[in-house]
Design a protein around this motif. Structure first.
Motif, short mmCIF file in Angstrom:
data_model
loop_
_atom_site.label_atom_id
_atom_site.label_comp_id
_atom_site.label_asym_id
_atom_site.label_seq_id
_atom_site.Cartn_x
_atom_site.Cartn_y
_atom_site.Cartn_z
N ASP A 2 0.94 -1.06 0.03
CA ASP A 2 0.02 0.07 -0.13
C ASP A 2 0.99 1.15 0.14
O ASP A 2 1.00 2.03 0.99
CB ASP A 2 -1.01 0.02 1.19
CG ASP A 2 -1.94 1.01 1.14
OD1 ASP A 2 -2.31 1.54 0.20
OD2 ASP A 2 -2.47 1.37 2.20
N LEU A 3 1.74 1.26 -1.00
CA LEU A 3 2.51 2.48 -1.41
C LEU A 3 2.96 2.85 -2.47
O LEU A 3 3.01 2.13 -3.53
CB LEU A 3 3.83 2.14 -0.72
CG LEU A 3 5.06 3.07 -0.74
CD1 LEU A 3 4.71 4.42 0.13
CD2 LEU A 3 6.46 2.32 -0.39
N THR A 4 2.80 4.20 -2.83
CA THR A 4 2.70 4.74 -4.16
C THR A 4 3.38 6.15 -4.19
O THR A 4 3.25 6.76 -3.20
CB THR A 4 1.42 5.07 -4.97
OG1 THR A 4 0.52 3.44 -5.04
CG2 THR A 4 1.49 5.53 -6.42
N PHE A 5 4.42 6.33 -5.10
CA PHE A 5 5.12 7.56 -5.17
C PHE A 5 4.92 8.28 -6.71
O PHE A 5 5.19 7.06 -7.65
CB PHE A 5 6.68 7.11 -5.06
CG PHE A 5 7.51 8.35 -5.19
CD1 PHE A 5 7.34 9.51 -4.09
CD2 PHE A 5 8.25 8.64 -6.07
CE1 PHE A 5 8.37 10.84 -4.31
CE2 PHE A 5 9.08 9.74 -6.07
CZ PHE A 5 9.23 10.65 -5.37
N TYR A 6 4.42 9.30 -6.60
CA TYR A 6 4.08 9.74 -8.01
C TYR A 6 5.13 10.58 -8.52
O TYR A 6 5.38 11.52 -7.88
CB TYR A 6 2.65 10.69 -7.86
CG TYR A 6 1.50 9.93 -7.58
CD1 TYR A 6 0.58 9.08 -8.47
CD2 TYR A 6 0.91 9.73 -5.97
CE1 TYR A 6 -0.38 8.47 -8.12
CE2 TYR A 6 -0.11 8.81 -5.82
CZ TYR A 6 -0.84 8.19 -6.86
OH TYR A 6 -1.74 7.49 -6.67
N THR A 7 5.29 10.50 -9.66
CA THR A 7 6.40 11.18 -10.46
C THR A 7 5.96 11.58 -11.81
O THR A 7 4.64 11.31 -12.12
CB THR A 7 7.93 10.10 -10.90
OG1 THR A 7 7.19 9.21 -11.81
CG2 THR A 7 8.10 9.35 -9.43
N GLY A 10 4.75 9.01 -14.05
CA GLY A 10 3.53 8.16 -13.70
C GLY A 10 3.82 7.62 -12.18
O GLY A 10 4.61 7.87 -11.57
N ALA A 11 2.75 6.64 -11.60
CA ALA A 11 2.87 6.19 -10.37
C ALA A 11 4.03 4.99 -10.14
O ALA A 11 3.68 4.20 -11.22
CB ALA A 11 1.52 5.66 -9.88
N MET A 12 4.92 5.30 -9.33
CA MET A 12 5.81 4.06 -8.95
C MET A 12 5.35 3.32 -7.58
O MET A 12 4.85 4.02 -6.81
CB MET A 12 7.06 4.76 -8.70
CG MET A 12 7.84 5.47 -10.04
SD MET A 12 9.37 6.18 -9.51
CE MET A 12 10.35 4.47 -9.31
N VAL A 13 5.39 2.02 -8.00
CA VAL A 13 4.97 1.08 -6.86
C VAL A 13 5.92 0.12 -6.36
O VAL A 13 6.61 -0.45 -7.37
CB VAL A 13 3.63 0.48 -7.07
CG1 VAL A 13 2.59 1.38 -6.96
CG2 VAL A 13 3.64 -0.50 -8.32
#
Length: 356
Positions: A2-7, A10-13
């Motif tokens: 349950d972790l997402t890093f937005y760049t 796009g979204a990095m998981v």
């Protein structure tokens, strides 16, 4: 997770796993495709004559000078190489013979003159081997970090050296003696940007006596070795210096710090780098390189050298189509990405310059 890093990409998981594998279609086009060669040879004679008249005018315009910077010099020899290639296609393939025309020979002689000056260190902005970071850098770039577009601090090597590799490949294809004379020097330049640290052939080329001689002797040291051990040290070159294997494309930035991370703007020049690597690999290790009778294991390693360059080229093309080519799905443009990869406000401009 349950972790997402937005760049911006796009979204990095996070993904768990021990290996990461994927298939990458490799190009079968070399110096030209069969279809383009067929079309060129079948052009009307009047059209060929018009093109060749212009080639003859261009072959002595804007020639490189010995005080040219490393970037400009590369562009000029690549331009000469393109003229040689055009002449070779239009004149030397017309009757199916292998003999070069007088025009092609004349261009090759001019190209050889300027490439040999570059590769033997007779230009003012000569190349040096930096034993500290493991790479080939320009003398001017070492004196001034802002000179040569930051070449001394490893900026833009893929742009600068791509032109040299392309020019060397064209000349090597038309004149095999050039490969015998300067093959090791061109190998060293290629390994600066396209070194396969996992290939036995590439390891031998990077650390072998011939290429090492060019790295340490012909190009010289950035600083004088402090001991005999340093003088005899094996040449260190990083694995595919500029390539990001996660992003697929390259980053041109070197040792300069940027607040928003590494970046690259000239996607066509990055593709040209790996295209030049691929063409030089074809000339140096390909099936027509004169090494057909080698032992099977060595032949396989040489084939791997060519395929590795093809892989770098294919990845770069895909990365550029993914992040630089923005278009609506109805435009019929092969972008190789979802239209939603970028923020809609940004994507509506249909333009990507510098990708970080």
């Amino acid at each position: 997770f349950d972790l997402t890093f937005y760049t911006i990409k796009g979204a990095m998981v996070p993904v768990r796993g021990n290996t990461w594998s994927y298939d990458e279609p490799l190009t079968t086009t070399g110096f030209e495709s069969k279809s383009s060669l067929k079309r060129a040879v079948s052009l009307p004679e009047r059209t060929k004559k018009t093109i060749m008249n212009q080639v003859k005018k261009d072959m002595y315009i804007n020639l490189p000078t010995l005080d040219e910077n490393v970037y400009g010099y590369g562009k000029q020899v690549a331009r000469l190489a393109q003229l040689a290639h055009i002449s070779g296609v239009l004149l030397d393939n017309a009757d199916g013979e292998k003999k070069l025309s007088s025009v092609t020979i004349e261009i090759c002689q001019t190209l050889h003159k300027h490439l040999s000056a570059y590769l033997s260190g007779r230009i003012s902005d000569t190349l040096l081997f930096d034993a500290n970071f493991g790479g080939i850098v320009s003398k001017n770039g070492l004196v001034d970090s802002a000179d040569d577009f930051g070449n001394g601090w490893y900026n833009d090597h893929l742009f600068h050296y791509g032109y040299i590799m392309y020019a060397s490949a064209v000349l090597g294809k038309l004149n095999s003696t050039f490969v015998e004379e300067y093959g090791d020097a061109v190998d060293a330049i290629m390994l600066d940007v396209a070194h396969n640290a996992h290939s036995e052939s590439s390891k031998q080329d990077a650390n072998g006596s011939n290429v090492k001689r060019h790295l340490f002797s012909l190009f010289g040291h950035k600083t004088k070795p402090t001991s005999n051990k340093d003088e005899n040290a094996e040449a260190f070159l990083p694995f595919t210096r500029h390539k990001s294997w996660y992003d697929s494309h390259s980053f041109a930035s070197g040792l300069f710090p940027f607040a928003d991370g590494k970046s690259m703007e000239s996607s066509t020049e990055s593709i040209n780098c790996y295209y030049g690597s691929y063409l030089w690999s074809l000339v140096r290790w390909g099936p027509s390189s004169g090494k057909q009778k080698m032992a099977s294991s060595k032949h396989k390693e040489d084939s791997n050298m060519v395929d590795f360059a093809r892989l770098l080229l294919a990845m770069e093309i895909r990365g550029v189509k993914t992040y630089w080519h923005v278009a609506n799905p109805t435009d019929g443009v092969d972008t190789q990405h979802d239209i939603d990869i970028y923020n809609p406000i940004f994507a509506k401009n249909m333009m990507v310059g510098n990708v970080g």
